[in-house]
Scaffold this active site. Sequence first.
Site: not given
Ligand code: NAD
Length: 458
Positions: A262, A151-152
């Site tokens: 998100c 939830f960050l």
């Molecule tokens: P992001 O795009 O910043 O990072 C995702 C990373 O995963 C990328 O660096 C990508 O290269 C890597 N990746 C993709 N496929 C891969 C694989 N098969 N093996 C290893 N690495 C792989 O995404 P994020 O913002 O960190 O979000 C990640 C998840 O968390 C999403 O589902 C998002 O909805 C959720 N989320 C995000 C936030 C936010 O504020 N960004 C908050 C809560 C939840």
Amino acid sequence: MRIAVVGAGYVGLTAAVCFARQGHDVSCHDVDARLIERLARRELPIYEPGLDLNTGTGAGEGTLDFTHSASDCVTGADIVFLAVGTPSGPRGQIDLSHVISAARAVAKALRPGAVIAIKSTVVAGTCRRIRHIVGEERRRLDFSVASNPEFLREGSAVKDFMEPDRVVIGTDDRRSRALLEELYRPQKRCGVKMICTSTINAELIKYAANAFLALKVGFINEVADLCEKTGGDILAVATGIGLDHRVGIPFLQPGPGFGGSCFPKDTRALVATGRKHGAPQILVETLIGRNEERKAALARRIISQASLKRGDVVAVLGLAFKANTDDVRESAALTIIPRLQKAGLKVRVHDPKAMDNASRHLERVQWAETPYDAARDASAVIILTEWDDYKRVKMERLAALMAGRYVFDYRNLLEPRKVTEQGLTYIGLGRPSVSGVRPAGSGALSLLDQRVAAPRTE
Ligand code: NAD
């Protein structure tokens, strides 16, 4: 504990750093080889206040390393977090391909008894699906799949991770629940509430929470529109609503339409899941349409209210989807700027941290080093992100550089009086627009002849 984190984006990296800070030995892997190289050099690839890759050197801290190999990352790990992206598919449905390929990649090296904990936001039933997929790869392996949604918020990710409102642990077996409860014991000791439930419930909690917050934003945007038409002020109205503890103040600020990594994709995924299961999410579906219309309407409003013509220059301040992040995913700026360009305007842009990321999405804009450089000869200045830097802009200096006199404050960041004092017209959201004009025969600027400039109907 030995922790593996797969996916080193905003969520994965924050989780990896924070778990190491809490004393665990963390290994982090990403498929993006250049990203891993930068991280191994302790170079931060994102802007996130408080995120420090030198974790692992302080007393009581664990270790933090980065690896190109999914197997090395996972070998010996008690818990393997999947924190990869879950973007939208072509019809708004969730694209689980990254989660599935990450699960397949880690399956080979999982140790008996390990828990795969899905931190990525995933639709109901994904944990069970991943359990099946990994089970196919490792038929004899005893392992669990849990949901631990995150939830960050970007911009305060470290604080949110260390001091969340609650930790949600979704499990379908006792062993994985016990392990995750142990991992989050420091948070629990500090009074953080722990919700231990099924994997399906945990998955649903995350989507319902995001959709609810997005609805709050969409609602206050519509109330802001009504304030404009009736002469109200959204600041007073939102405070009056938000002080009711059943409602709460957060997410009651009007803006140019929500964006980010998100809300847009998660609301779309919720709607698609609802359709698939015969439980339509009509409110959220309507919200998505209204949010996109809002961005377009606010672009039209700039052109009509400032009577802009082809060739006029406008300055856009703020490209990130919100302040304190360099993330531009689905930000209002990426919709509004191309619309302004389509109307023949020249757009100059500034953002304190997000210009690199925005340069991958925007064409034909002029990049400015400061808000003042952006405003030079501009007919209008448009604030799209609520950076503190823009609150501190010296209006006198800005006004002297501008060719026109319109300031569109789509974050209600500025004090209208400070804008109008410089002879500029202030246009906020859900609050009266005000023009400051120069008194006849005087070079000096004054507030004496202020008048309300009613926004045009879109
Ligand atoms: P992001 O795009 O910043 O990072 C995702 C990373 O995963 C990328 O660096 C990508 O290269 C890597 N990746 C993709 N496929 C891969 C694989 N098969 N093996 C290893 N690495 C792989 O995404 P994020 O913002 O960190 O979000 C990640 C998840 O968390 C999403 O589902 C998002 O909805 C959720 N989320 C995000 C936030 C936010 O504020 N960004 C908050 C809560 C939840």
